[in-house]
Design an enzyme around this catalytic site. Structure first.
Site, mmCIF file in Angstrom:
data_model
loop_
_atom_site.group_PDB
_atom_site.id
_atom_site.type_symbol
_atom_site.label_atom_id
_atom_site.label_comp_id
_atom_site.label_asym_id
_atom_site.label_seq_id
_atom_site.Cartn_x
_atom_site.Cartn_y
_atom_site.Cartn_z
ATOM 1 N N PRO A 124 0.834 -1.276 0.080
ATOM 2 C CA PRO A 124 0.018 -0.082 -0.114
ATOM 3 C C PRO A 124 0.968 1.299 0.015
ATOM 4 C CG PRO A 124 -0.701 -1.682 1.803
ATOM 5 C CD PRO A 124 0.687 -2.013 1.091
ATOM 6 N N GLU A 128 13.631 -13.427 20.936
ATOM 7 C CA GLU A 128 14.444 -12.782 20.092
ATOM 8 C C GLU A 128 16.026 -12.866 20.356
ATOM 9 O OE1 GLU A 128 13.619 -12.693 17.085
ATOM 10 O OE2 GLU A 128 11.458 -12.689 17.593
ATOM 11 N N LYS A 150 0.851 2.784 -6.726
ATOM 12 C CA LYS A 150 0.202 2.185 -7.984
ATOM 13 C C LYS A 150 -1.105 3.111 -8.719
ATOM 14 C CE LYS A 150 -0.866 -1.377 -4.923
ATOM 15 N NZ LYS A 150 -0.038 -0.832 -3.841
#
Ligand code: ADP
Ligand code: ZN
Length: 648
Positions: free
Chosen positions: A217, A439, A221
């Site tokens: 997004p 992590e 485009k």
């Protein structure tokens, strides 16, 4: 199927002709009304059937008719009295005179049958019947109108049904779209075709009908599609895929038909369908829920329309999506959207260009260093960059500055990035803790395992919907193959996340599911494909990992059950073995993990260098010499052998 189609046509018919719908409806209503209500004043009274003459009389006349016993049946309503003559041929009606109670006594005295009746007024009766229908029609019109609004025109566009879809002639040019040079090159041809269709038609060249613009997004485009229309100076018809889906069944299909009709009439022209995945989602994917009728009809109509005109009609359909993989294969067939153009997020140079485009209309101070801003905005799309410039201008305006300064831009960038981090997903404190340890576990293993890829970044900022945090590893150079010990190292790194949860949180979460899957896959490939273990020796059990045909995995097992059993045992045992060694590594580096987690809490993102600093500090404090000591014996052995071979 046939049934469905006719149903579809009905809908089209009525949607296109609201006046007819209404007329048919009204006629039916009136007929129903006539049958139910009969005619006029005779309203549902038993007497009206026989009697053939109704006569209005005065009250006193009625009284004298009663007194002379000339009537046999009397019905008394709220404001009328009706009486039937003895021979049943006449009905007398009169208005009641209030206050006269004697009539009842007289009727009793004469022994005339009487009863009350409820007067139904023609008007209220009809209104009572129509009201519910009027309400339903009202609701229908309301919704229909709302759905139409997004696209201009309307179901009830009455006399204006030709102008169902609105078009514009954008003055956007290719210069307004920056940082997507390849995409612009690819659509250049379309511009030429729209400008000089005859050239192409004469020569017999096949121009693509449909072009799919693929990208996240905000990458431009829509802007690019508009620029194509602007450069070619043709009308631009724009619809959004999702706007079809809100509508009633059949309306979407009707709308698609109108859209194409209009576009063909105005040819050369461009049709732009935003979010085409909303209608073009693979039909197979929706199968479990019985599919979505409306979407399917709309999609079928779209396919039919695209097939319905030849390549000599200069109408080009541009469609945008950020998920081309979910699209129905039928959409991507030749003659439809058979060309894809990637509209990617801009790189450093691209960001500079986009920023420049948007700075044109804003007064910038001399202190503005655009490279700096471009560097800070890695990963952002064109729309974000446009927004940053605008926000900075607003900030400057609020401070009554004459120009936008670098400081304003910095502030705006910060806001944009914070907003994005928040937008994708908010993380709760408990999850944050789990993710931070998870992590850090990956990161520690990556840095302390020989052969593992070095860490470039650890983050607990959620990325997308799936990943709550991530650890990015970077190979030191481009790699096209991996050695055995590197594969084992990767297994260790993958197990590090889950192991860290076990050691530091005390309980395992679902967050490690994907890690375990990947670790299992790696070991399986080592056994099956690469001949790296003793289980199958050099025998290849699986030819290629990509054995998917028609969406179902081919199970062409060409080895014994015993082999399968051995392999399963081996995978399970080696996972356990590696997991145990990972656990003890984490125990050993406990404080380093805690330091990493603390820093992650503070900064959310930490760099590979910061991870390495923490680990080096820890090793210095604890006189741990080298991480090579911590690798498994197997790998140490292998490295020794390597060294020996190198000497020979
Ligand atoms: P998409 O259709 O890919 O979601 P849009 O074309 O609607 O993105 O982009 C929204 C706005 O962001 C545009 O109107 C424009 O102002 C800005 N923008 C996006 N990409 C670019 C780009 N490559 N060059 C210049 N501006 C851009
Ligand atoms: Zn993980």
């Amino acid at each position: 199927m046939a049934n469905k189609e006719s149903n579809n046509n009905d809908n089209n018919f009525f949607n296109k002709n609201p006046l007819i719908t209404f007329a048919v409806f009204s006629v039916v209503m009136i007929l129903v009304f006539k049958v139910l209500v009969g005619d006029g004043a005779g309203v549902n009274s038993g007497m009206s059937a026989k009697a053939n003459k109704t006569q209005a009389v005065s009250y006193s006349e009625l009284k004298s008719l009663v007194a002379s016993k000339s009537v046999s049946k009397v019905e008394i309503g709220q404001s009328y009295i009706k009486a039937q003559s003895v021979d049943g041929l006449n009905i007398y009606t009169t208005r009641i005179v209030r206050g006269d109670t004697k009539l009842i006594d007289e009727l009793d005295k004469q022994g005339i049958e009487y009863k009350g009746f409820s007067e139904t007024n023609w008007f209220t009766e009809m209104f009572g019947w129509l009201l519910p229908f009027l309400i339903i029609i009202g609701i229908w019109m309301f919704f229909a109108g709302r759905m139409q609004k997004s696209m201009g025109g309307g179901i009830l566009g009455m006399g204006n049904s030709k102008k169902m879809v609105s078009s514009e002639k954008p003055d956007t040019k290719f210069d307004d779209v920056a940082g997507v040079e390849e995409a612009k090159e690819e659509v250049q041809e379309i511009v030429d075709f729209l400008k000089y269709p005859a050239r192409y038609v004469e020569i017999g060249a096949k121009i693509p009908k449909g072009v799919l613009l693929v990208g996240s997004p905000g990458t431009g485009k829509t802007l690019l599609a508009k620029a194509v229309a602007g450069e070619a100076d043709v009308p631009f018809f724009s619809v959004s895929g999702s706007s079809f889906i809100e509508m009633f069944v059949g309306v979407g299909a009707a709308r698609v038909r109108d859209l194409f009709e209009q576009a063909k009439k105005d040819a050369p022209s461009i049709i732009f369908i935003d979010e085409i995945d909303a209608i073009g989602k693979s039909r197979a994917a929706g199968g479990m829920m019985g599919g979505n009728d409306e979407r399917e009809q709309t999609l079928n109509q779209l396919l039919a329309e695209m097939d319905g005109f030849g390549t000599d009609t200069p109408v080009i359909i541009l469609a945008a999506t950020n998920r081309p993989e979910v699209l129905d294969a039928a959409l991507l067939r030749p003659g439809r959207f058979d060309r894809q153009v990637l509209v990617d997020k801009p790189d450093f140079e691209g960001r500079i260009k986009i920023l420049n485009v948007h700075m044109k209309s804003v007064k910038m101070d001399n202190d503005v260093e655009i490279e700096e801003i471009a560097r800070l905005t890695a990963g952002l799309a064109g729309a974000d960059l446009a927004n940053i410039i605008n926000e900075a201008a607003l900030l400057a305006g609020r401070k009554s500055q004459k120009t936008v300064k670098q400081k304003d831009l910095f502030e705006s960038v910060e806001r944009a990035i914070a907003g994005l981090a928040k937008k994708s997903r908010r993380i709760n404190p408990k999850e944050k803790k789990i993710v931070a340890y998870h992590e850090s576990g990956h990161a520690l293993l990556a840095e302390t395992t020989v052969g593992a890829k070095k860490v470039s970044k650890v983050s607990i900022v959620p990325r997308g919907l799936a990943a709550l945090g991530y650890t990015l590893n970077k190979p030191e150079e481009d790699r096209f193959m991996m050695q055995r010990h590197e594969l084992w190292a990767e297994v260790d790194v993958l197990l590090g996340g889950r192991a860290a949860e076990e050691v530091f949180v005390g309980e395992i979460s679902t967050g490690a599911g994907n890690d375990l899957e990947r670790a299992t896959d790696i070991i399986k490939s080592m056994v099956q494909t690469y001949g790296m273990t003793d289980v199958a020796g050099l025998m290849v059990l699986e030819k290629s990992r990509q054995s998917f045909i028609g969406g179902t995995q081919q199970s062409s097992r060409e080895y014994s059950d015993k082999m399968a059993q051995d392999m399963d045992d081996f995978i399970k045992e080696s996972l356990k073995e590696h997991y145990d060694s990972v656990l003890s590594r984490l125990e050993e580096y406990r404080d380093a993990i805690e330091d990493m987690v603390a820093l992650l809490y503070k900064k959310e993102n930490i760099t590979g260098d910061e991870v390495r600093d923490i680990i080096t500090d820890f090793e210095d404090r604890n006189n741990i010499e080298s991480k090579v000591e911590n690798i498994s014996d197997e790998i140490a052995q292998e490295l020794k052998e390597d060294a020996k071979m190198a000497k020979d």
